[in-house]
Design a protein around this motif. Structure first.
Motif, PDB file in Angstrom:
ATOM      1  N   SER A 300       1.075  -1.153   0.123  1.00  0.00           N
ATOM      2  CA  SER A 300      -0.066  -0.428  -0.362  1.00  0.00           C
ATOM      3  C   SER A 300       0.834   1.115  -0.393  1.00  0.00           C
ATOM      4  O   SER A 300       0.299   2.366   0.011  1.00  0.00           O
ATOM      5  N   GLY A 301       1.926   1.257   0.615  1.00  0.00           N
ATOM      6  CA  GLY A 301       3.071   1.652   0.336  1.00  0.00           C
ATOM      7  C   GLY A 301       3.572   2.509   1.670  1.00  0.00           C
ATOM      8  O   GLY A 301       3.381   3.476   0.897  1.00  0.00           O
ATOM      9  N   GLY A 302       2.878   1.857   2.597  1.00  0.00           N
ATOM     10  CA  GLY A 302       3.337   2.864   3.959  1.00  0.00           C
ATOM     11  C   GLY A 302       3.966   1.654   4.416  1.00  0.00           C
ATOM     12  O   GLY A 302       4.758   0.860   4.456  1.00  0.00           O
ATOM     13  N   ILE A 303       4.360   2.084   5.845  1.00  0.00           N
ATOM     14  CA  ILE A 303       5.086   1.141   7.144  1.00  0.00           C
ATOM     15  C   ILE A 303       4.241   0.927   7.721  1.00  0.00           C
ATOM     16  O   ILE A 303       4.292   1.630   8.348  1.00  0.00           O
ATOM     17  N   ARG A 304       3.983  -0.628   7.771  1.00  0.00           N
ATOM     18  CA  ARG A 304       3.053  -0.840   9.323  1.00  0.00           C
ATOM     19  C   ARG A 304       3.740  -0.485  10.820  1.00  0.00           C
ATOM     20  O   ARG A 304       5.090  -1.403  10.900  1.00  0.00           O
ATOM     21  N   MET A 305       3.165   0.140  11.401  1.00  0.00           N
ATOM     22  CA  MET A 305       4.145   0.298  12.369  1.00  0.00           C
ATOM     23  C   MET A 305       3.442   0.388  13.688  1.00  0.00           C
ATOM     24  O   MET A 305       1.985   0.140  13.879  1.00  0.00           O
ATOM     25  N   ASN A 306       3.977  -0.502  14.919  1.00  0.00           N
ATOM     26  CA  ASN A 306       3.655  -0.637  16.210  1.00  0.00           C
ATOM     27  C   ASN A 306       3.431   0.365  16.897  1.00  0.00           C
ATOM     28  O   ASN A 306       4.999  -0.048  17.512  1.00  0.00           O
ATOM     29  N   GLY A 307       3.044   0.863  17.087  1.00  0.00           N
ATOM     30  CA  GLY A 307       4.158   2.976  17.840  1.00  0.00           C
ATOM     31  C   GLY A 307       4.940   3.615  17.208  1.00  0.00           C
ATOM     32  O   GLY A 307       4.651   3.589  16.821  1.00  0.00           O
ATOM     33  N   THR A 308       6.020   3.598  17.699  1.00  0.00           N
ATOM     34  CA  THR A 308       7.294   3.635  17.142  1.00  0.00           C
ATOM     35  C   THR A 308       8.071   2.512  16.351  1.00  0.00           C
ATOM     36  O   THR A 308       8.548   3.140  15.467  1.00  0.00           O
ATOM     37  N   ALA A 309       7.759   1.188  16.604  1.00  0.00           N
ATOM     38  CA  ALA A 309       8.512   0.459  16.056  1.00  0.00           C
ATOM     39  C   ALA A 309       7.822   0.176  14.450  1.00  0.00           C
ATOM     40  O   ALA A 309       6.612  -0.135  14.655  1.00  0.00           O
ATOM     41  N   THR A 310       8.796  -0.427  13.414  1.00  0.00           N
ATOM     42  CA  THR A 310       8.102  -0.809  12.702  1.00  0.00           C
ATOM     43  C   THR A 310       7.762  -2.827  12.966  1.00  0.00           C
ATOM     44  O   THR A 310       8.013  -3.169  13.578  1.00  0.00           O
ATOM     45  N   VAL A 311       6.391  -3.290  12.561  1.00  0.00           N
ATOM     46  CA  VAL A 311       6.791  -4.254  12.725  1.00  0.00           C
ATOM     47  C   VAL A 311       7.242  -5.497  12.027  1.00  0.00           C
ATOM     48  O   VAL A 311       7.347  -6.746  13.225  1.00  0.00           O
ATOM     49  N   LEU A 312       7.459  -5.515  10.852  1.00  0.00           N
ATOM     50  CA  LEU A 312       8.847  -6.365  10.362  1.00  0.00           C
ATOM     51  C   LEU A 312       9.978  -6.239  11.123  1.00  0.00           C
ATOM     52  O   LEU A 312      10.461  -7.081  10.974  1.00  0.00           O
ATOM     53  N   ASP A 313      10.544  -5.137  12.111  1.00  0.00           N
ATOM     54  CA  ASP A 313      11.816  -5.053  12.664  1.00  0.00           C
ATOM     55  C   ASP A 313      12.195  -4.080  14.068  1.00  0.00           C
ATOM     56  O   ASP A 313      11.525  -3.063  13.798  1.00  0.00           O
ATOM     57  N   PRO A 314      11.140  -5.318  15.036  1.00  0.00           N
ATOM     58  CA  PRO A 314      11.076  -4.084  16.360  1.00  0.00           C
ATOM     59  C   PRO A 314      12.679  -3.064  16.468  1.00  0.00           C
ATOM     60  O   PRO A 314      12.471  -2.934  17.410  1.00  0.00           O
ATOM     61  N   ARG A 315      13.689  -3.525  15.827  1.00  0.00           N
ATOM     62  CA  ARG A 315      14.667  -2.565  16.312  1.00  0.00           C
ATOM     63  C   ARG A 315      15.000  -1.810  16.074  1.00  0.00           C
ATOM     64  O   ARG A 315      15.939  -0.946  15.827  1.00  0.00           O
ATOM     65  N   ILE A 316      14.134  -1.173  15.048  1.00  0.00           N
ATOM     66  CA  ILE A 316      13.804   0.290  13.917  1.00  0.00           C
ATOM     67  C   ILE A 316      12.429   0.864  14.746  1.00  0.00           C
ATOM     68  O   ILE A 316      11.528   0.414  14.424  1.00  0.00           O
ATOM     69  N   HIS A 317      13.285   2.052  14.588  1.00  0.00           N
ATOM     70  CA  HIS A 317      11.712   2.873  15.184  1.00  0.00           C
ATOM     71  C   HIS A 317      11.711   4.235  14.388  1.00  0.00           C
ATOM     72  O   HIS A 317      12.977   5.009  14.466  1.00  0.00           O
ATOM     73  N   LEU A 318      10.273   4.428  14.472  1.00  0.00           N
ATOM     74  CA  LEU A 318      10.401   5.670  13.422  1.00  0.00           C
ATOM     75  C   LEU A 318       9.596   6.333  14.167  1.00  0.00           C
ATOM     76  O   LEU A 318       9.000   6.410  14.916  1.00  0.00           O
ATOM     77  N   VAL A 319      10.427   7.735  14.500  1.00  0.00           N
ATOM     78  CA  VAL A 319       9.793   8.945  15.394  1.00  0.00           C
ATOM     79  C   VAL A 319      10.104  10.090  14.276  1.00  0.00           C
ATOM     80  O   VAL A 319      10.564   9.997  13.749  1.00  0.00           O
ATOM     81  N   GLY A 320       8.694  11.342  14.897  1.00  0.00           N
ATOM     82  CA  GLY A 320       8.152  12.051  13.766  1.00  0.00           C
ATOM     83  C   GLY A 320       7.713  11.696  12.597  1.00  0.00           C
ATOM     84  O   GLY A 320       7.515  12.412  11.173  1.00  0.00           O
ATOM     85  N   TYR A 321       7.057  10.500  13.096  1.00  0.00           N
ATOM     86  CA  TYR A 321       6.264   9.677  11.439  1.00  0.00           C
ATOM     87  C   TYR A 321       4.661   9.353  11.987  1.00  0.00           C
ATOM     88  O   TYR A 321       4.661   9.124  12.656  1.00  0.00           O
ATOM     89  N   GLY A 322       4.229   9.715  10.936  1.00  0.00           N
ATOM     90  CA  GLY A 322       3.267   9.216  11.022  1.00  0.00           C
ATOM     91  C   GLY A 322       1.934  10.109  12.642  1.00  0.00           C
ATOM     92  O   GLY A 322       2.506  11.259  12.834  1.00  0.00           O
ATOM     93  N   PRO A 323       1.501   9.682  13.642  1.00  0.00           N
ATOM     94  CA  PRO A 323       0.919  10.489  14.444  1.00  0.00           C
ATOM     95  C   PRO A 323       2.177  11.645  15.355  1.00  0.00           C
ATOM     96  O   PRO A 323       1.377  12.257  16.359  1.00  0.00           O
ATOM     97  N   SER A 324       3.319  10.872  15.653  1.00  0.00           N
ATOM     98  CA  SER A 324       4.571  11.538  15.884  1.00  0.00           C
ATOM     99  C   SER A 324       5.035  12.669  15.163  1.00  0.00           C
ATOM    100  O   SER A 324       5.907  12.721  15.802  1.00  0.00           O
ATOM    101  N   ALA A 325       4.539  13.385  14.127  1.00  0.00           N
ATOM    102  CA  ALA A 325       5.275  14.061  13.225  1.00  0.00           C
ATOM    103  C   ALA A 325       5.026  15.322  13.928  1.00  0.00           C
ATOM    104  O   ALA A 325       6.077  16.373  13.291  1.00  0.00           O
TER     105      ALA A 325
END
Length: 350
Positions: A300-325
């Motif tokens: 779909s073009g997005g990155i599936r998230m669980n909080g700040t962690a990416t669902v595919l790899d919990p070692r990778i966190h995206l902050v300032g992305y989506g709801p934390s922008a």
């Protein structure tokens, strides 16, 4: 190998770094912040000179130090970077700059970051690169034939350089509303949007309302959809300094044109308008190209998230992305990511 590499030293990156150090990660040996800018301030240092602290209604406090008091007239592109610089120095945060992260790939035991200053290895990542370096300009038929000037919000430096022109402002967000107000004082303007603007009336932006807005944005990233702007959920609001523009009819919006001509734009019914400058207030996209080798995106073009962690790899966190922008959302995300990585890396070590 580092324990955590933080990419970006804006609000979200500084918040994450503060909490990581507070949780016991040793600066420079276990955690670093890689920032592509030559100076502190994140994207704020690149904003236009006419944007004041009154216009932005202030910013959220970074953890541990409140934002200095402001009279409102200070230039945001000086005031906020000064605050960030003092913050980095006060807490001796391990910021290394200028370092542009060009790509990140998975290696045995963690990640390899290829940067403008060589390679870094880390067991986990906090990505805080924001959107400023990915301005979005949609394609329209004839866009390459326009003889006037085209600029994006990211290129805007002030209304003075547009004085006496006819300026077409494209976009339905808060930046379009603000820039229309100040440009219309020195130039004639036309405003076009893809959809009729939705104005927010009668509902104060309370903390409860803010939580509802964040929840709606978060629904999309949990589903792996590209995040939408907060304004797309809240609607537009005219501030006191924009009321005069409203009285002048500046916000009489037109639908999108069908094509761009050498001298201006043309609508489907044949109506045409001559334009000197097209200002694309069409937003930004998440600056995540350096993470492409990790294949985090959904079909779909997005990155599936669980909080700040990416669902595919919990070692990778995206902050300032989506709801934390937002700035306050970025602070919370920094804490959430730091705590999660502390717990994850401790469990791995055990």
């Amino acid at each position: 190998m580092l324990e955590v590499a933080v990419i970006g030293a804006g609000q979200a990156g500084l918040s994450a770094a503060y909490h990581l150090v507070r949780f016991g990660f040793t600066p420079y040996d276990e955690v670093v912040v890689l920032d592509r800018n030559a100076e502190p301030g994140g994207a704020w240092q690149h904003r236009w000179n006419s944007l004041t602290m009154h216009d932005v209604h202030g910013i959220a406090n970074l953890p541990g130090v409140p934002v200095p008091s402001s009279v409102g007239a200070e230039r945001a592109n000086e005031f906020v970077p000064s605050y960030f610089a003092d913050y980095e120095k006060r807490f001796e945060l391990p910021v290394v700059r200028p370092v542009a992260v060009e790509s990140v790939r998975e290696v045995d035991g963690g990640f390899e970051l290829d940067t403008s200053a060589g390679s870094y290895s880390a067991a986990a990542l906090v990505n805080a690169t924001g959107t400023w370096d990915r301005p979005f300009i949609p394609w329209y038929q004839g866009i390459e034939t326009f003889k006037g000037r085209q600029l994006h919000t990211a290129d805007y430096r002030g209304a003075a350089e547009l004085a006496g022109q006819h300026v077409l402002v494209v976009g339905g967000g808060a930046s379009a509303v603000q820039l229309l107000a100040e440009i219309s004082e020195v130039a004639s303007t036309t405003w076009v949007t893809r959809r009729p603007p939705e104005w927010r009336t009668g509902e104060d932006f309370t903390p409860e309302y803010g939580r509802q807005v964040v929840a709606r944005v978060e629904e999309r990233v949990r589903a792996g959809l590209p995040p939408r702007s907060v304004v797309s959920v809240t609607g537009l609001h005219l501030r006191e300094q924009e009321q005069a523009a409203l009285s002048r009819g500046v916000y009489n919006r037109l639908p999108m044109f069908s094509r761009i001509t050498p001298d201006g734009v043309e609508w489907a019914d044949g109506t045409a308008e001559q334009v000197d400058t097209i200002l694309w207030a069409t937003g930004f996209r998440a600056d995540l190209a350096h993470l492409s080798p990790l294949h985090l995106r959904e079909p779909s073009g997005g990155i599936r998230m669980n909080g700040t962690a990416t669902v595919l790899d919990p070692r990778i966190h995206l902050v300032g992305y989506g709801p934390s922008a937002s700035t306050i959302g970025a602070n919370r995300a920094g804490f959430t990511a730091a705590r999660a990585l502390r717990d994850l890396l401790k469990s791995v070590a055990a």
